[in-house]
Design a protein around this motif. Structure first.
Motif, PDB file in Angstrom:
ATOM      1  N   GLY A  88       0.778  -1.330  -0.037  1.00  0.00           N
ATOM      2  CA  GLY A  88       0.004  -0.025   0.012  1.00  0.00           C
ATOM      3  C   GLY A  88       0.833   1.189  -0.127  1.00  0.00           C
ATOM      4  N   PRO A  89       1.710   1.423   1.005  1.00  0.00           N
ATOM      5  CA  PRO A  89       2.549   2.436   1.068  1.00  0.00           C
ATOM      6  C   PRO A  89       3.460   2.904  -0.269  1.00  0.00           C
ATOM      7  N   THR A  90       3.669   1.941  -1.176  1.00  0.00           N
ATOM      8  CA  THR A  90       4.403   2.021  -2.378  1.00  0.00           C
ATOM      9  C   THR A  90       3.522   2.704  -3.325  1.00  0.00           C
ATOM     10  N   LEU A  91       2.207   2.679  -3.207  1.00  0.00           N
ATOM     11  CA  LEU A  91       1.302   3.423  -3.875  1.00  0.00           C
ATOM     12  C   LEU A  91       1.123   4.715  -3.512  1.00  0.00           C
ATOM     13  N   PHE A  92       1.172   5.045  -2.241  1.00  0.00           N
ATOM     14  CA  PHE A  92       1.411   6.289  -1.832  1.00  0.00           C
ATOM     15  C   PHE A  92       2.360   7.142  -2.362  1.00  0.00           C
ATOM     16  N   ALA A  93       3.547   6.369  -2.294  1.00  0.00           N
ATOM     17  CA  ALA A  93       4.585   7.236  -2.879  1.00  0.00           C
ATOM     18  C   ALA A  93       4.488   7.304  -4.440  1.00  0.00           C
ATOM     19  N   ALA A  94       4.096   6.718  -4.908  1.00  0.00           N
ATOM     20  CA  ALA A  94       3.978   7.105  -6.461  1.00  0.00           C
ATOM     21  C   ALA A  94       3.229   8.471  -6.893  1.00  0.00           C
ATOM     22  N   SER A  95       2.131   8.733  -6.098  1.00  0.00           N
ATOM     23  CA  SER A  95       1.198  10.114  -6.089  1.00  0.00           C
ATOM     24  C   SER A  95       2.413  11.170  -5.622  1.00  0.00           C
ATOM     25  N   VAL A  96       2.983  10.694  -4.645  1.00  0.00           N
ATOM     26  CA  VAL A  96       3.538  11.894  -3.721  1.00  0.00           C
ATOM     27  C   VAL A  96       4.728  12.262  -4.906  1.00  0.00           C
ATOM     28  N   PHE A 124      11.297   8.408 -10.374  1.00  0.00           N
ATOM     29  CA  PHE A 124      11.284   8.093  -9.012  1.00  0.00           C
ATOM     30  C   PHE A 124       9.953   6.919  -9.201  1.00  0.00           C
ATOM     31  N   VAL A 125       9.071   7.008 -10.206  1.00  0.00           N
ATOM     32  CA  VAL A 125       7.969   6.118 -10.493  1.00  0.00           C
ATOM     33  C   VAL A 125       8.534   4.785 -10.727  1.00  0.00           C
ATOM     34  N   VAL A 126       9.454   4.868 -11.544  1.00  0.00           N
ATOM     35  CA  VAL A 126      10.397   3.537 -12.200  1.00  0.00           C
ATOM     36  C   VAL A 126      10.822   2.929 -11.002  1.00  0.00           C
ATOM     37  N   GLY A 127      11.425   3.726  -9.969  1.00  0.00           N
ATOM     38  CA  GLY A 127      12.086   3.154  -8.738  1.00  0.00           C
ATOM     39  C   GLY A 127      11.189   2.555  -8.014  1.00  0.00           C
ATOM     40  N   ASP A 128       9.701   3.333  -7.860  1.00  0.00           N
ATOM     41  CA  ASP A 128       8.572   2.767  -7.106  1.00  0.00           C
ATOM     42  C   ASP A 128       8.159   1.596  -7.676  1.00  0.00           C
ATOM     43  N   VAL A 129       7.854   1.437  -9.040  1.00  0.00           N
ATOM     44  CA  VAL A 129       7.324   0.184  -9.443  1.00  0.00           C
ATOM     45  C   VAL A 129       8.469  -0.932  -9.296  1.00  0.00           C
ATOM     46  N   LEU A 130       9.810  -0.816  -9.250  1.00  0.00           N
ATOM     47  CA  LEU A 130      10.719  -1.629  -8.948  1.00  0.00           C
ATOM     48  C   LEU A 130      10.698  -2.337  -7.508  1.00  0.00           C
ATOM     49  N   SER A 131      10.357  -1.148  -6.554  1.00  0.00           N
ATOM     50  CA  SER A 131      10.300  -1.668  -5.409  1.00  0.00           C
ATOM     51  C   SER A 131       8.946  -2.396  -5.106  1.00  0.00           C
ATOM     52  N   PHE A 132       7.878  -2.104  -5.895  1.00  0.00           N
ATOM     53  CA  PHE A 132       6.511  -2.725  -5.824  1.00  0.00           C
ATOM     54  C   PHE A 132       6.910  -4.151  -6.141  1.00  0.00           C
ATOM     55  N   VAL A 133       7.161  -4.293  -7.480  1.00  0.00           N
ATOM     56  CA  VAL A 133       7.465  -5.671  -8.013  1.00  0.00           C
ATOM     57  C   VAL A 133       8.273  -6.556  -7.180  1.00  0.00           C
ATOM     58  N   ILE A 134       9.455  -6.119  -6.461  1.00  0.00           N
ATOM     59  CA  ILE A 134      10.340  -6.889  -5.654  1.00  0.00           C
ATOM     60  C   ILE A 134       9.616  -7.371  -4.558  1.00  0.00           C
ATOM     61  N   GLN A 135       8.926  -6.270  -3.955  1.00  0.00           N
ATOM     62  CA  GLN A 135       8.099  -6.602  -2.740  1.00  0.00           C
ATOM     63  C   GLN A 135       7.069  -7.463  -2.654  1.00  0.00           C
ATOM     64  N   GLY A 136       6.209  -7.229  -3.977  1.00  0.00           N
ATOM     65  CA  GLY A 136       5.112  -8.154  -4.281  1.00  0.00           C
ATOM     66  C   GLY A 136       5.627  -9.533  -4.431  1.00  0.00           C
TER      67      GLY A 136
END
Length: 275
Positions: A88-96, A124-136
């Motif tokens: 969830g917080p990874t998606l918050f970060a994307a909008s931030v 930053f969004v690419v980094g966020d997506v990478l984090s999202f994929v790894i954690q997921g």
């Protein structure tokens, strides 16, 4: 009294998750998410959709924890709460991340940004997506006793990616803010934009997400037998509460006028090109 149940001889939980605590945060996140949906609908701030989806993830995660109260031996509620609360917080970060780019464009402050605006949000969004994929992917592995160790390691890697990107983001926002104060643009004097007000909002929510991410790193580093995973209260204090505060702060200090300013800026650019 509800007792822990094993899953194939392996205990998924170290405690019986509290149904009351889960219900409280289901209601809190439902209210905050509904508010953000109403804001998006009214102000057309579609770049905040990821933020709302993050709220939905939190609701689903805590619903699963509530269900898990008397089903601690079932893999499904454990998996759902683990994945959705983690992501969830990874998606918050994307909008931030998206808000900073729009603030810069709204005040025509591109020259003050240490990273080119056209690459800023993408980076930053690419980094966020990478984090999202790894954690997921890692969260899915952690429900298997054979792959739990690898999944735990990958979650830590994903969280470190998120922390690194947030650190870079915070530095970028601070540098932009300092440069704008020294050499403000004409547009920055438009009091309706409140650009610095929104930068402060980004600092606040970024700090809260950063603290939460550091907590999750500590949680996974300490491991299944560590204090943080042996007790339930740290999750609610250092994750659930902080993420709800992120939604509340972002909702109260909502960047609605920034979206309108960016739209006007884009229309001016198009008219200039037409001329």
């Amino acid at each position: 009294m509800t007792e822990l149940q094993s899953y194939g001889g392996y205990y998924l939980w170290n405690y019986v998750p509290s149904r009351a605590a889960a219900v409280i945060f289901i209601l809190l996140f439902l209210g905050a998410t509904a508010y953000h949906i109403a804001k998006i609908w009214k102000l057309k701030t579609y770049f905040c959709i990821c933020f709302t989806i993050g709220g939905i993830f939190e609701v689903i995660g805590y619903c699963a924890r509530g269900v898990a109260h008397d089903r601690t031996g079932q893999i499904m509620p454990y998996s759902i709460q683990s994945v959705f609360i983690l992501l969830g917080p990874t998606l918050f970060a994307a909008s931030v991340y998206m808000v900073l780019g729009r603030v810069i464009v709204a005040v025509h402050g591109e020259r003050h940004c240490p990273i080119r605006v056209r690459w800023l949000t993408k980076l930053f969004v690419v980094g966020d997506v990478l984090s999202f994929v790894i954690q997921g992917g890692a969260a899915g592995m952690m429900v298997s006793s054979d792959m739990a160790s690898m999944g735990n390691t990958l979650v830590i890697v994903g969280l470190f990616v998120q922390i690194t990107m947030f650190g870079l983001f915070i530095v970028t926002a601070i540098v932009f803010q300092v440069r704008m104060r020294r050499r403000p643009t004409a547009e920055s004097f438009d009091i309706s934009l409140r650009w610095e007000y929104h930068i402060v909002t980004l600092h606040l929510v970024s700090l809260l997400i950063m603290v939460r991410s550091l907590f999750r790193v500590a949680e996974f580093v300490m491991g299944h037998d560590g204090y943080l995973l042996q007790h339930e209260w740290p999750l609610y204090v250092c994750d659930a509460l902080l993420m709800w505060l992120v939604m509340v702060i972002f909702g109260i200090r909502y960047p609605g006028e920034i979206a309108g300013a960016v739209g006007r800026h884009e229309r001016v650019k198009m008219s200039d090109m037409g001329a």
